[in-house]
Write a protein that holds these residues in place. Structure first.
Motif, PDB file in Angstrom:
ATOM      1  N   SER A  73      -9.049 -31.470 -29.652  1.00  0.00           N
ATOM      2  CA  SER A  73     -10.110 -30.857 -28.842  1.00  0.00           C
ATOM      3  C   SER A  73      -9.923 -31.175 -27.360  1.00  0.00           C
ATOM      4  CB  SER A  73     -11.485 -31.356 -29.302  1.00  0.00           C
ATOM      5  OG  SER A  73     -11.736 -30.981 -30.633  1.00  0.00           O
ATOM      6  N   PHE A 123      -6.287 -25.947 -29.415  1.00  0.00           N
ATOM      7  CA  PHE A 123      -7.712 -25.913 -29.708  1.00  0.00           C
ATOM      8  C   PHE A 123      -7.954 -25.390 -31.125  1.00  0.00           C
ATOM      9  CE2 PHE A 123     -12.162 -24.692 -28.751  1.00  0.00           C
ATOM     10  CZ  PHE A 123     -12.575 -25.886 -28.194  1.00  0.00           C
ATOM     11  N   GLN A 148     -15.752 -24.952 -20.925  1.00  0.00           N
ATOM     12  CA  GLN A 148     -14.752 -25.976 -21.225  1.00  0.00           C
ATOM     13  C   GLN A 148     -15.162 -27.344 -20.692  1.00  0.00           C
ATOM     14  OE1 GLN A 148     -12.212 -25.842 -23.328  1.00  0.00           O
ATOM     15  NE2 GLN A 148     -12.892 -23.769 -23.747  1.00  0.00           N
ATOM     16  N   GLY A 182      -6.532 -29.410 -26.047  1.00  0.00           N
ATOM     17  CA  GLY A 182      -6.746 -27.969 -25.896  1.00  0.00           C
ATOM     18  C   GLY A 182      -7.762 -27.660 -24.820  1.00  0.00           C
ATOM     19  N   GLY A 183      -8.844 -28.442 -24.780  1.00  0.00           N
ATOM     20  CA  GLY A 183      -9.885 -28.233 -23.781  1.00  0.00           C
ATOM     21  C   GLY A 183      -9.393 -28.447 -22.355  1.00  0.00           C
TER      22      GLY A 183
END
Length: 101
Positions: A57, A30, A80, A60-61
């Motif tokens: 994104s 992220f 999230q 990582g999310g």
């Protein structure tokens, strides 16, 4: 040594240790998205958001979302999940534009 690491990370067993490691990995991905965006902007000499930013994104999310579910943290889960929707939508729009529609 292992006991000291567990105390430092506030974990009680190996399962929690690995979940913390997964969470840290997600956070690194992220955070990496900002490095990708910064490097792309420096190269272009202007502010740009490269496609890789959105993939970092999403990756990582997703990992952080899984970690939040494991921790049963509703605030983290909600945060999230909203982000994942936005990152997915941006990727959808980018790919739709590239397809010409």
């Amino acid at each position: 040594m292992i006991e000291t690491l567990f105390v430092w990370l506030h974990v009680a067993n190996w399962v929690e240790f690995w979940w913390v490691a997964v969470g840290l990995g997600g956070q690194l991905l992220f955070t990496g998205r900002f490095l990708v965006q910064w490097i792309a902007s420096e190269r272009a000499g202007r502010s740009v958001v490269p496609l890789a930013f959105w993939y970092f994104s999403i990756a990582g999310g997703l990992i952080l979302f899984a970690y939040a579910v494991y921790r049963k943290d509703p605030v983290f889960i909600l945060g999230q999940s909203m982000g994942l929707f936005i990152y997915s939508r941006n990727l959808w729009l980018i790919h739709a534009e590239r397809r010409g529609g």
